[in-house]
Design an enzyme around this catalytic site. Sequence first.
Site, PDB file in Angstrom:
ATOM      1  N   ASP A  76      -5.102 -11.386  -1.006  1.00 15.05           N
ATOM      2  CA  ASP A  76      -4.800 -11.807  -2.370  1.00 15.05           C
ATOM      3  C   ASP A  76      -3.958 -13.075  -2.413  1.00 15.05           C
ATOM      4  OD1 ASP A  76      -2.565 -10.514  -1.277  1.00 15.05           O
ATOM      5  OD2 ASP A  76      -2.805  -8.749  -2.529  1.00 15.05           O
ATOM      6  N   ASN A 123       3.647   1.500  -6.197  1.00 17.87           N
ATOM      7  CA  ASN A 123       2.868   2.199  -7.218  1.00 17.87           C
ATOM      8  C   ASN A 123       1.482   2.591  -6.691  1.00 17.87           C
ATOM      9  OD1 ASN A 123       1.511  -0.202  -7.085  1.00 17.87           O
ATOM     10  ND2 ASN A 123       1.847  -0.804  -9.221  1.00 17.87           N
ATOM     11  N   HIS A 176      -0.661   0.601  -5.018  1.00 14.63           N
ATOM     12  CA  HIS A 176      -1.697  -0.437  -4.944  1.00 14.63           C
ATOM     13  C   HIS A 176      -1.995  -0.819  -3.499  1.00 14.63           C
ATOM     14  CE1 HIS A 176       1.459  -3.925  -5.434  1.00 14.63           C
ATOM     15  NE2 HIS A 176       1.216  -3.721  -4.162  1.00 14.63           N
ATOM     16  N   GLU A 207      -4.063  -2.651  -8.807  1.00 11.90           N
ATOM     17  CA  GLU A 207      -3.028  -1.844  -9.434  1.00 11.90           C
ATOM     18  C   GLU A 207      -3.628  -0.526  -9.941  1.00 11.90           C
ATOM     19  OE1 GLU A 207      -0.225  -2.873  -8.806  1.00 11.90           O
ATOM     20  OE2 GLU A 207       0.334  -4.833  -9.614  1.00 11.90           O
TER      21      GLU A 207
HETATM   22  C1  F6R Z   1       0.116  -8.195  -0.035  1.00 13.88           C
HETATM   23  C2  F6R Z   1      -0.497  -7.091  -0.755  1.00 13.88           C
HETATM   24  C3  F6R Z   1       0.300  -5.940  -1.286  1.00 13.88           C
HETATM   25  C4  F6R Z   1       1.458  -5.504  -0.398  1.00 13.88           C
HETATM   26  C5  F6R Z   1       2.272  -4.398  -1.079  1.00 13.88           C
HETATM   27  C6  F6R Z   1       3.461  -3.978  -0.262  1.00 13.88           C
HETATM   28  O1  F6R Z   1      -0.844  -9.134   0.365  1.00 13.88           O
HETATM   29  O2  F6R Z   1      -1.659  -7.122  -0.959  1.00 13.88           O
HETATM   30  O3  F6R Z   1      -0.565  -4.850  -1.500  1.00 13.88           O
HETATM   31  O4  F6R Z   1       0.964  -5.043   0.831  1.00 13.88           O
HETATM   32  O5  F6R Z   1       2.701  -4.846  -2.326  1.00 13.88           O
HETATM   33  O6  F6R Z   1       4.389  -5.032  -0.252  1.00 13.88           O
HETATM   34  P1  F6R Z   1       5.667  -5.007   0.711  1.00 13.88           P
HETATM   35  O7  F6R Z   1       5.127  -5.044   2.081  1.00 13.88           O
HETATM   36  O8  F6R Z   1       6.434  -6.252   0.362  1.00 13.88           O
HETATM   37  O9  F6R Z   1       6.393  -3.735   0.399  1.00 13.88           O
END
Ligand code: F6R
Length: 258
Positions: A82, A153, A155, A160
């Site tokens: 992303d 959450n 995702h 989401e």
């Molecule tokens: C990042 C992504 C997100 C993260 C998730 C966890 O490219 O796609 O799904 O993996 O938000 O983020 P952290 O690792 O910062 O807790």
Amino acid sequence: MSDAAETMTAYDLPVKVFETAELASRAAAGKIAEQIRARPAPGRCATLGLATGRTPLRVYEELVRNHRAGLSFANVVTFNLDEYHPIASTHPGSFRSFMKRHLFDQVDLRGDRCHLPDGSLGEAEVEACCRAYEAEIADCGGIDLQLLGLGRNGHIGFNEPGSRRDSRTRRVRLHPTTLADNARAFEDGKVPDGALTMGIGTILEARSILLLVLGARKARTLERMLGGPISRDLPASFLREHEHVEVLADRAAAAALS
Ligand code: F6R
């Protein structure tokens, strides 16, 4: 030999639990390095799906160490999950900047083989860009190994809660929890409220998937993902329908598992 203290088999997905985040990250890097060395076929590159955020930081550190010890990325293609939208790719908070800092600029990956959705495009061009991203992944023969982190959450990528299982690369609006969690990367705290993300359908087409989950703040989400219903309310639960997913967790993240 694995450093995992324990492998849990009570869930649909195997969960390897490590005493520390460091050990779990090292195991994830080891799997990625293995994939790179195993190169799917002569003349074909290993195609990696990559993530950003706090979770993979130590994985990239370890891969850079492996590179300095001789691991070459010359036959690797990468696709990130992303990118924020709208954002200039050179913005320090963009995921392209993150990847350059932590991996791309530190190994022998070819610049034209590092792909992220283009967050700098105007609304009118976004749909074509997302379709082109899917086509580029297909042209490379699909993703061999996808690295994922877990959002608080539930995702994966920026899919989401509410995202469909068959969703593809598209523009999404970020959830308030995600905006709060990611504000630290922006000096003024102003995270773009949108993103371009691979869909859940796109992610599930990867041949194998590594979900790395670190820290106590993910414990409840991991427990719901593995033990609750498979549902759009917790997008990561769809991973339970994939045949080759491995969960690597540290002890703190695994604390709510039985
Ligand atoms: C990042 C992504 C997100 C993260 C998730 C966890 O490219 O796609 O799904 O993996 O938000 O983020 P952290 O690792 O910062 O807790």
